[in-house]
Design an enzyme around this catalytic site. Structure first.
Site, PDB file in Angstrom:
ATOM      1  N   SER A 229      13.344  13.233  70.508  1.00 22.08           N
ATOM      2  CA  SER A 229      13.051  13.830  69.198  1.00 22.08           C
ATOM      3  C   SER A 229      14.112  13.403  68.186  1.00 22.08           C
ATOM      4  O   SER A 229      13.816  13.128  67.028  1.00 22.08           O
ATOM      5  CB  SER A 229      12.998  15.349  69.310  1.00 22.08           C
ATOM      6  N   ARG A 233      12.645  11.291  65.188  1.00 25.76           N
ATOM      7  CA  ARG A 233      12.611  11.985  63.902  1.00 25.76           C
ATOM      8  C   ARG A 233      13.169  11.081  62.796  1.00 25.76           C
ATOM      9  O   ARG A 233      12.547  10.895  61.749  1.00 25.76           O
ATOM     10  CB  ARG A 233      13.443  13.265  63.964  1.00 25.76           C
ATOM     11  N   ASN A 237      10.804   9.373  59.835  1.00 29.17           N
ATOM     12  CA  ASN A 237      11.077   9.642  58.418  1.00 29.17           C
ATOM     13  C   ASN A 237      11.344   8.359  57.643  1.00 29.17           C
ATOM     14  O   ASN A 237      10.811   8.162  56.553  1.00 29.17           O
ATOM     15  CB  ASN A 237      12.272  10.579  58.277  1.00 29.17           C
TER      16      ASN A 237
END
Lengths: 300, 156
Positions: A229, A233, A237
């Site tokens: 994660s 992440r 993004n």
């Protein structure tokens, strides 16, 4: 658009392809590929993926090491000049950043004295910030410069020279950093709790020793989810942000009205993106600190 | 977007940067920051101490001024007392001296008066004798009548 001869889809694909260096493959019979024994840069996405694991994204490595070296040079020169006197200029800035990191780490890390956490947090924050910052450079500027430069210097076809300047839009970079954090998590878990304690933590939580298999599955998933994660992440993004920049850039070729509208959009998105790049760097740093803090905690 | 050896390269680069930061960047800057913190704390403490000392000094100065005023008042009242004393003394002295001068002047005046009276007696006797001589001619022997004349003179 980079050129009249390529379509929007090609333009986007071109921008999303890393400059991959590895062993080239040849088709020995239809559908069957084998290493050709020749090393070189991939000239298409297909070639890059055929190179397999033992290839390297030269653009990602070059940009990240360049930015990392820049950051280290800056902070090293600040460290050399550091004294108890009155700081000036860039010295002040470096100390402000370091003070901020120190405060944040003190706030979220409670595992006692650890000389690694704070420098780690500083490296993560500034490095990721700089890598993300590359997103604000106009999408075509450096890739085109590199492509033209390669064409002049090596006679390469500019359409097949790829260059992604934002290392954090390459999952290899973000997952590599996350994996290093994962290694540190494992190391400190073993060091603080001992291999037995760490294994016990995986096996006897959260349902007690009679539900050992379920515990093991749950805890292993929890453990593995942390680095993934963390890496995905940041990647997600930045990838999405860059994609928006590329899509806006495709509008420039669509006439004066749409072109100037695209300019406005780009400015707006860039301003918003300043927030995202800082926030993502900060999140990566804080989560790393928190994960390592959890590795230091003894559960009972 | 392929997972490849860049992953490992990035891990190594990350580890190297973290190690560098841990060894050459973080410690000197933190040390400098700690030193500066200590310096500022020391400075503030010194300022506090200085202010305290200033307060004490002001109090002491007030005390000294107070004492000086008291002393000055004492001196002034003493001086006034002494002045009055001197004035009184002088007055006494002056009166005594005046009386003395007066007395001596009176004595002198008496003396002068007596002398003048004596002289006057002698002269009057002489004049009377001369007058009587003129009146009586040569009949009166000066030597024979001296006793008479002296008696006359003393009676005047």
């Amino acid at each position: 658009m980079a050129s009249e001869t390529i379509t929007t889809s090609e333009y986007i694909k071109h921008h999303l392809q890393n400059l991959t260096f590895g062993q080239k493959q040849t088709e020995i019979e239809p559908g069957v590929w084998a290493p050709s024994g020749e090393l070189g840069f991939a000239t298409s996405a297909q070639e890059a993926s055929q190179m397999g694991f033992w290839s390297i994204n030269v653009d990602t490595m070059f940009m990240s090491i360049l930015l990392g070296a820049l950051m280290m040079w800056f902070f090293r020169s600040a460290a050399k000049k550091a004294s108890a006197g009155i700081p000036t200029g860039m010295q002040n800035f470096a100390e402000m950043v370091i003070d901020f990191i120190d405060d944040t780490v003190r706030g979220s890390f409670s595992g006692g004295k650890n000389n690694l956490i704070a420098p780690l947090a500083l490296t993560i924050f500034v490095w990721i910030f700089l890598m993300n910052l590359m997103d604000l450079i106009p999408v075509d500027l450096i890739p085109m410069a590199v492509a033209q430069g390669a064409a002049v210097a090596f006679g390469a076809d500019p359409h097949h020279v790829f260059f992604k300047i934002v290392p954090s839009t390459d999952p290899n970079a973000t997952l590599g950093m996350a994996l290093f954090v994962f290694v540190l998590m494992l190391y400190y878990s073993m060091k603080i709790k001992g291999p037995g304690g760490f294994a016990g933590e995986l096996a006897f939580q959260p349902f007690g020793k009679w539900a050992l298999p379920i515990n093991l599955v749950l805890e292993t998933v929890t453990l593995l989810a942390k680095p993934f994660s963390l890496g995905l992440r940041l990647f997600g993004n930045m990838y999405a942000g860059e994609m928006v920049f590329i899509l806006i850039a495709t509008m420039y070729g669509a006439g004066l009205v749409l072109g100037s509208f695209a300019g406005l959009l780009q400015v707006g998105w860039a301003i918003f993106h300043i927030l995202i790049i800082t926030l993502q760097a900060f999140i990566f740093m804080v989560l790393t600190t928190v994960y390592l803090d959890m590795a230091h905690q003894e559960h009972h | 977007m392929n997972i490849n050896a860049t992953l490992i390269g990035q891990m190594i680069a990350f580890a190297v940067f973290v190690a560098f930061c841990m060894k050459y960047v973080w410690p000197p800057i933190m040390q400098a920051l700690e030193e500066r913190k200590k310096k500022i704390a020391d400075g503030l403490a010194a300022a506090e101490r200085g202010r305290h000392e200033q307060e004490l000094a002001e109090k002491r100065a007030q005390q000294v001024i107070h004492e000086a005023k008291d002393q000055a008042n004492d001196i002034i009242s003493q001086a006034q007392k002494r002045g009055n004393e001197i004035v009184d003394e002088s007055k006494d002295n002056a009166r005594v001296e005046g009386e003395r001068i007066l007395n001596s002047a009176k004595a002198e005046i008496d003396q002068e008066a007596n002398r003048a009276r004596d002289e006057l007696k002698t002269q009057v006797g002489g004049i009377a004798l001369a007058g009587a001589g003129k009146i009586l001619g040569r009949e009166i022997d000066e030597k024979a009548h001296t006793d008479l004349l002296d008696e006359l003179v003393s009676r005047i």
